[in-house]
Every structure is written in C-alpha cells, then in structure tokens.
Design a protein around this motif. Structure first.
Motif: not given
Length: 269
Positions: A68-76, A196-204
């Motif tokens: 989840g974190g990696t997907l949002f890093v790559l997305q941005q 997990i969603m909180s962590f992922s969106f924080s990374v986003h």
C-alpha cells in the motif's frame, strides 16, 4: 443446563441462516466450502478496534502495508499532480490560450478515464488494470520527452505534447488513480484494514506535498524533459512492481487473498 442451551441457540440459528442464504445465492454445493472459508477468516482475523499498530510488522499485514505504501509512493512520484499543473502551459504552447477550454479537455479526459475504470475494473481485474495504466503513463511521458527533446516541426511537437499529456491523464484515470485506493483495502484483513489504509494515505499525502514542493525547482534546474523522463521511468517501475508484488483480488474470497499473500495462513492454528 437451560441457560447453556439458550446461549448456544442464537449462534446455531445464525449459522443456519447463513447456510440458507449461501444456498439461495450460490447453490447447496457451495454451502460447506463457504462456511469453512468464513470461519477460517474469522478465526485468523478479529476486529480492527482490537488490533495494534505493531501488528503491521507481522505477516501478512506487513506485506500489505508495504504494498500500500509503495503503490502510493509510485503513484505520486509518477507525477500526476505535476503533469496536471503543467498541462495548462502545454496547451498554451500549442495555441490553446483559453483556460476554460483547456480545463474542459482535462475534465473530459478524467471523465472518460473514470467511465473506463468502471467498465474495466471487474472485467480485466485490478492487477491488470494497474499494470496497463502504468505502461500507458510511461509511454505517454516518453512521448512528451521525445516531442520536447528532438528537433521536429513545431506544430508536430505541440501536437505530440498534447497527445502525450491527454494520454497520460486518461491512463492514470483508468487504473493508477482509482484502483490503487480500491485494491489496498481488498488486500487487507478486516483486523488491520483501517490502520493499513491510514498508513497508506499518510504516505500518499507526504509524497503529494514533496512533489508539489520541488517540481518547479527541479524543472527550472534540469528542464522539463528530464523531469518528465523521470516520471516515465517511475511509471515503468510501478508496472514492474505491480506485476511481481500485487495479487489479484477480483472474484476471490478473503481466505484466497490472504493465502496468496501468506502461504502459511492455512497452517495457522
């Protein structure tokens, strides 16, 4: 004895109700298999309120959090916000000086992408859609880089720049944008989904802030072509990452998804 009988009755009644519903939906042959899957997931899951943040360090939750974190890093860092910001200048260079018209093109592109995502997400699957989206984004960015970097006719350069920008936004809206936020909760167990969603969106949002903070400075220092080239490279890497690390969630039960993430799941007591 009477008290014990009353305490067991509601559970038995709910189980029978569940079996009846499954039988009506999927047929009698699917009842036992489905009940076993539900009980297995419940046994290994639990509620989100009872979970701890430290559980994100345990398998398979750690893998889902990493994905989840990696997907949002790559997305941005694939540059969606930067490309949206710079699109007005791209249209202006091509002779589209009307800001409202340029915004209309962007809005129609996003709408077309969203409709495409609605149609394709349950037909092609999440993983294929994300991979195809990032491949399209990479091609789009390299097309813009080609148009900017090579000595070609000015009209052709402007048309290629617009085509690359529109294609980038379209392929993003079809896959990378909506499906990233969809697949992460589908990969997560109910026990840790919220965290997990909180962590992922924080990374986003951290990555979103960093791209917005440094984009103009990087374009002034290195030029648009190298920055867009890096967006294309990140998009290509995101497609490779999604191919090797994502698991498909379309049409799969919670137990099947968790077993794909952690082969030892079925062996746990």
């Amino acid at each position: 004895m009477a008290f014990g009988s009353r305490s067991r009755a509601p559970h038995a009644g709910k189980l029978n109700d569940a079996k009846q519903i499954i039988s009506n939906l999927w047929g009698p042959s699917e009842v036992e298999k489905s009940i076993e899957e539900f009980q297995s997931v419940l046994k290994n899951d639990g509620g989100d309120l009872d979970s701890r943040w430290s559980e994100l360090l345990d398998e398979p939750h750690s893998r889902v959090a990493l994905i989840g974190g990696t997907l949002f890093v790559l997305q941005q860092f694939a540059g969606i916000n930067a490309v949206l910001y710079f699109s007005s200048l791209t249209f202006k260079d091509a002779g589209i000086t009307n800001g409202a018209l340029a915004s209309l093109y962007v809005g129609l592109t996003n709408l077309a992408g969203a409709l495409g995502a609605l149609y394709l997400v349950d037909r092609q699957g999440r993983q294929k859609l994300i991979i195809g989206s990032y491949v399209g984004m990479a091609i789009s960015m390299f097309l813009v880089v080609y148009a900017i970097s090579f000595p070609i006719d000015e009209e052709l350069r402007n048309n290629l720049s617009i085509l690359g920008t529109i294609l980038y936004m379209l392929t993003y809206a079809i896959g990378s944008g909506p499906v990233t936020g969809l697949i992460i909760p589908e990969l997560s167990s109910s026990r840790t989904r919220g965290k997990i969603m909180s962590f992922s969106f924080s990374v986003h949002w951290v990555c979103n802030f960093l791209v917005g903070l440094f984009f103009l400075e990087l374009t002034e220092k290195f030029g648009v072509a190298p920055v867009y080239g890096s967006f294309g490279a990140v998009s290509a890497f995101a497609a490779i990452f999604s191919y090797y690390f994502l698991v498909e969630t379309k049409g799969r039960s919670l137990e099947e998804i968790e077993m794909s993430l952690n082969p030892n799941f079925a062996k746990r007591d």
